[in-house]
Design an enzyme around this catalytic site. Structure first.
Site, mmCIF file in Angstrom:
data_model
loop_
_atom_site.group_PDB
_atom_site.id
_atom_site.type_symbol
_atom_site.label_atom_id
_atom_site.label_comp_id
_atom_site.label_asym_id
_atom_site.label_seq_id
_atom_site.Cartn_x
_atom_site.Cartn_y
_atom_site.Cartn_z
ATOM 1 N N LYS A 22 -39.971 74.506 18.895
ATOM 2 C CA LYS A 22 -38.549 74.293 18.575
ATOM 3 C C LYS A 22 -38.099 72.959 19.154
ATOM 4 O O LYS A 22 -37.467 72.149 18.470
ATOM 5 C CB LYS A 22 -37.709 75.415 19.170
ATOM 6 N N ASN A 23 -38.450 72.703 20.416
ATOM 7 C CA ASN A 23 -37.923 71.517 21.110
ATOM 8 C C ASN A 23 -38.607 70.227 20.703
ATOM 9 O O ASN A 23 -38.185 69.145 21.111
ATOM 10 C CB ASN A 23 -37.994 71.729 22.622
ATOM 11 N N CYS A 116 -23.033 75.080 27.817
ATOM 12 C CA CYS A 116 -23.551 76.379 27.391
ATOM 13 C C CYS A 116 -23.764 77.216 28.645
ATOM 14 O O CYS A 116 -23.508 76.767 29.757
ATOM 15 C CB CYS A 116 -24.851 76.205 26.612
ATOM 16 N N ARG A 121 -23.554 70.553 30.137
ATOM 17 C CA ARG A 121 -24.628 69.757 29.546
ATOM 18 C C ARG A 121 -24.114 68.328 29.350
ATOM 19 O O ARG A 121 -23.749 67.925 28.267
ATOM 20 C CB ARG A 121 -25.083 70.387 28.233
ATOM 21 N N ASP A 307 -37.645 76.218 31.268
ATOM 22 C CA ASP A 307 -37.537 77.152 30.131
ATOM 23 C C ASP A 307 -38.405 78.392 30.314
ATOM 24 O O ASP A 307 -38.346 79.300 29.493
ATOM 25 C CB ASP A 307 -37.935 76.448 28.820
ATOM 26 N N ARG A 399 -32.626 82.234 18.021
ATOM 27 C CA ARG A 399 -32.470 80.776 18.036
ATOM 28 C C ARG A 399 -33.800 80.095 18.343
ATOM 29 O O ARG A 399 -34.063 78.999 17.871
ATOM 30 C CB ARG A 399 -31.468 80.365 19.119
HETATM 31 C C1 EPZ Z 1 -34.184 69.881 26.616
HETATM 32 O O1 EPZ Z 1 -32.782 69.912 26.797
HETATM 33 C C2 EPZ Z 1 -34.564 71.221 25.998
HETATM 34 N N1 EPZ Z 1 -33.876 71.393 24.715
HETATM 35 C C3 EPZ Z 1 -34.176 72.359 26.941
HETATM 36 O O2 EPZ Z 1 -34.649 73.585 26.361
HETATM 37 C C4 EPZ Z 1 -34.901 72.151 28.268
HETATM 38 O O3 EPZ Z 1 -34.511 73.168 29.175
HETATM 39 C C5 EPZ Z 1 -34.530 70.770 28.840
HETATM 40 O O4 EPZ Z 1 -34.858 69.744 27.878
HETATM 41 C C6 EPZ Z 1 -35.271 70.468 30.137
HETATM 42 O O5 EPZ Z 1 -36.647 70.522 29.917
HETATM 43 C C7 EPZ Z 1 -34.350 70.735 23.625
HETATM 44 O O6 EPZ Z 1 -35.309 69.994 23.703
HETATM 45 C C8 EPZ Z 1 -33.647 71.004 22.326
HETATM 46 P P1 EPZ Z 1 -32.171 67.415 29.798
HETATM 47 P P2 EPZ Z 1 -31.994 68.565 27.244
HETATM 48 O O7 EPZ Z 1 -31.289 66.359 29.256
HETATM 49 O O8 EPZ Z 1 -32.727 67.366 26.795
HETATM 50 C C9 EPZ Z 1 -29.044 66.719 33.243
HETATM 51 C C10 EPZ Z 1 -34.503 75.793 25.589
HETATM 52 O O9 EPZ Z 1 -34.311 76.871 26.183
HETATM 53 N N2 EPZ Z 1 -28.497 65.651 32.392
HETATM 54 O O10 EPZ Z 1 -33.615 67.111 30.037
HETATM 55 O O11 EPZ Z 1 -30.580 68.726 26.845
HETATM 56 C C11 EPZ Z 1 -28.850 68.097 32.652
HETATM 57 O O12 EPZ Z 1 -27.567 68.612 32.978
HETATM 58 C C12 EPZ Z 1 -33.682 74.574 25.964
HETATM 59 O O13 EPZ Z 1 -35.356 75.615 24.681
HETATM 60 C C13 EPZ Z 1 -27.522 64.801 32.905
HETATM 61 O O14 EPZ Z 1 -27.120 64.927 34.056
HETATM 62 O O15 EPZ Z 1 -32.096 68.681 28.833
HETATM 63 C C14 EPZ Z 1 -29.960 68.876 33.322
HETATM 64 O O16 EPZ Z 1 -29.538 69.266 34.615
HETATM 65 C C15 EPZ Z 1 -32.663 74.874 27.064
HETATM 66 N N3 EPZ Z 1 -27.026 63.809 32.117
HETATM 67 C C16 EPZ Z 1 -31.096 67.853 33.445
HETATM 68 O O17 EPZ Z 1 -30.466 66.567 33.329
HETATM 69 C C17 EPZ Z 1 -27.460 63.625 30.826
HETATM 70 O O18 EPZ Z 1 -26.986 62.687 30.144
HETATM 71 C C18 EPZ Z 1 -32.164 67.971 32.371
HETATM 72 O O19 EPZ Z 1 -31.496 67.998 31.125
HETATM 73 C C19 EPZ Z 1 -28.451 64.502 30.312
HETATM 74 C C20 EPZ Z 1 -28.954 65.500 31.116
#
Ligand code: EPZ
Length: 420
Positions: A22-23, A116, A121, A307, A399
């Site tokens: 999915k990701n 969420c 996020r 995850d 999802r």
């Molecule tokens: C991706 O989300 C995945 N989703 C998430 O999977 C996964 O948990 C996450 O990466 C971490 O591996 C998809 O790929 C669609 P991040 P993403 O930006 O990219 C902070 C699932 O269950 N952050 O890597 O949105 C954020 O708050 C989903 O399949 C900032 O601070 O996650 C978090 O604490 C859930 N500022 C950390 O970084 C930003 O601009 C990692 O988030 C962006 C993120």
């Protein structure tokens, strides 16, 4: 809305085939907006999130043709630049439209995705990276608006408080592919799904290198052409099924998996006492004897994936000993704790750390799914709890898992899906 009823206490046996990631599929589907030529994407999992992404691409002007439920042809010959709130709000991953829209059109108006249940996020790192490329971004009435005329290469660090950002790295990579000059992304995410997107961009004629490390270099090109591409297997689905084999003390072979992509998970299962076997694209699991709880701390790849945190907590809840589980990526990601406690789990929370004391047995209870991976944890607990566990709001699971109940029934689980 559906609910599922799980009769616990049956060991799972047999083989299960993992779907496409999915990701990985979501950003790759978004990346097809970067070219006016047709693309064909294979192994797209049939999920509400991927179906939703295809709806958004259609809304943006792309022609979308489902060749079958897992293979799709997308032709974004001409696209418009606005992604409205009522489209984006249902799926946070829509944020990965920013990169392709800014890369292709230089300007865009994309609604800021909401938070969420796993936490706020933020997209500050996405904006920082796209601004560095010259995207000229403002936030207007809940929309990210870009006013660029052209994009130029830049040296950008994508590191944040909680490590790098997966979709932030994706967005910058996609926009930089069509920028003038060289972009160096430091503190880039190195998840396999980021590598998969980079490989797809290169198949379209981009020049991305360093993917899989913390420094990715993108040489901008004038245009990208269409490509045909197969999405990697879903390592989190694979890990979830390994956990299902473990928690039910069964014996499984999980097929269509890249073992290297979930080494942190398989290592933890081996340290807990499970016996794992490996092939080029499969992993076997069985429980030869007693198991002991282990501590887990989540971190960006190649660390233990956030995850899989909820799923491992369900396993540790019935594993002898004490497991200290620390969530370093999404500190609020504990929606599953209260529901597992309702089923008899002994869990004490201390900030972003859960202290899980293994119990001999969990008991069935009506529980509520809340987010994708928390719901998977409840399914795992239901597989091993005495009695019939009812899980409501199963759309959360749909999802991210392609027909998980059907796959579990084929492995011997007693599961029924009913309308709520
Ligand atoms: C991706 O989300 C995945 N989703 C998430 O999977 C996964 O948990 C996450 O990466 C971490 O591996 C998809 O790929 C669609 P991040 P993403 O930006 O990219 C902070 C699932 O269950 N952050 O890597 O949105 C954020 O708050 C989903 O399949 C900032 O601070 O996650 C978090 O604490 C859930 N500022 C950390 O970084 C930003 O601009 C990692 O988030 C962006 C993120």
């Amino acid at each position: 809305m559906d609910r599922i009823l799980i009769m616990g206490g049956r060991a799972l046996h047999g083989e299960v085939h993992v779907s496409g990631s999915k990701n990985s599929a979501l950003p790759i589907l978004a990346a097809t907006l970067l070219t006016a030529e047709p693309c064909v994407i294979h192994s797209v999992p049939d999920l509400s999130d991927t179906r939703y992404m295809l709806e958004i691409l259609k809304y943006m002007g792309a022609k979308v043709e489902l060749l079958d439920k897992n293979n799709v042809r997308i032709h974004a010959e001409t696209i418009q630049s606005v992604a409205p709130y009522d489209l984006v709000r249902k799926m946070r991953a829509s944020v990965c439209l920013l990169g392709p829209l800014i890369g292709r059109l230089k300007s865009c108006k994309v609604s800021v995705p909401g938070g969420c249940v796993i936490g706020p996020r933020p997209i500050d790192l996405h904006i920082k990276g796209l601004e560095a490329l010259g995207a000229g971004i403002t936030l207007e009435e809940g929309y990210v608006v870009s006013h660029a005329t052209e994009l130029h290469g830049a040296r950008i660090s994508m590191g944040g408080r909680y490590g790098s950002t997966v979709l932030g790295t994706d967005n910058v990579m996609m926009a930089a592919a069509l920028a003038k000059g060289t972009t160096v992304i430091e503190n880039a995410a190195s998840e396999p799904e980021v590598v998969d997107l980079a490989e797809f961009l290169n198949a379209m004629g981009a020049q991305v290198s360093g993917q899989g490390t913390s420094t990715i270099t993108v040489e901008g090109v004038d245009r990208l052409h269409g490509a045909e591409y197969r999405v990697i297997p879903d390592r989190i689905e694979a890990g979830t099924f390994l956990a299902a084999g473990a928690i039910t003390r069964g014996e499984l072979i999980v097929r269509n998996v890249v073992p290297a992509h979930i080494k942190a998970v398989t290592t933890l299962l081996e340290e807990t006492g499970y016996n794992l076997s490996y092939g080029p694209d499969w992993i076997g699991i069985k429980r030869p004897g007693p198991t002991n709880a282990r501590d887990v701390t989540t971190s960006p790849y190649p660390g233990f994936p956030t995850d899989m945190q909820a799923q491992i907590m369900a396993l540790m809840a019935v594993t002898p000993g004490v497991s200290v589980i620390t969530e370093r990526v999404f500190p609020d990601r504990f929606m599953h704790v209260a529901e597992l406690q309702r089923m008899g789990a002994k869990i004490d929370m201390e900030g972003a750390t859960a202290v899980v004391k293994g119990v001999d047995a969990m008991s069935a209870a009506p529980v509520m799914a809340s987010d994708l991976r928390a719901s998977a944890a409840l399914v795992l607990a239901g597989l091993v709890a005495g009695g019939v566990t009812e899980i409501r709001r199963v759309y959360h699971i749909d999802r991210g898992y392609e027909h998980i109940d059907e796959k579990l029934v084929k492995l011997g689980a007693k599961i029924e899906r009913k309308p709520e």
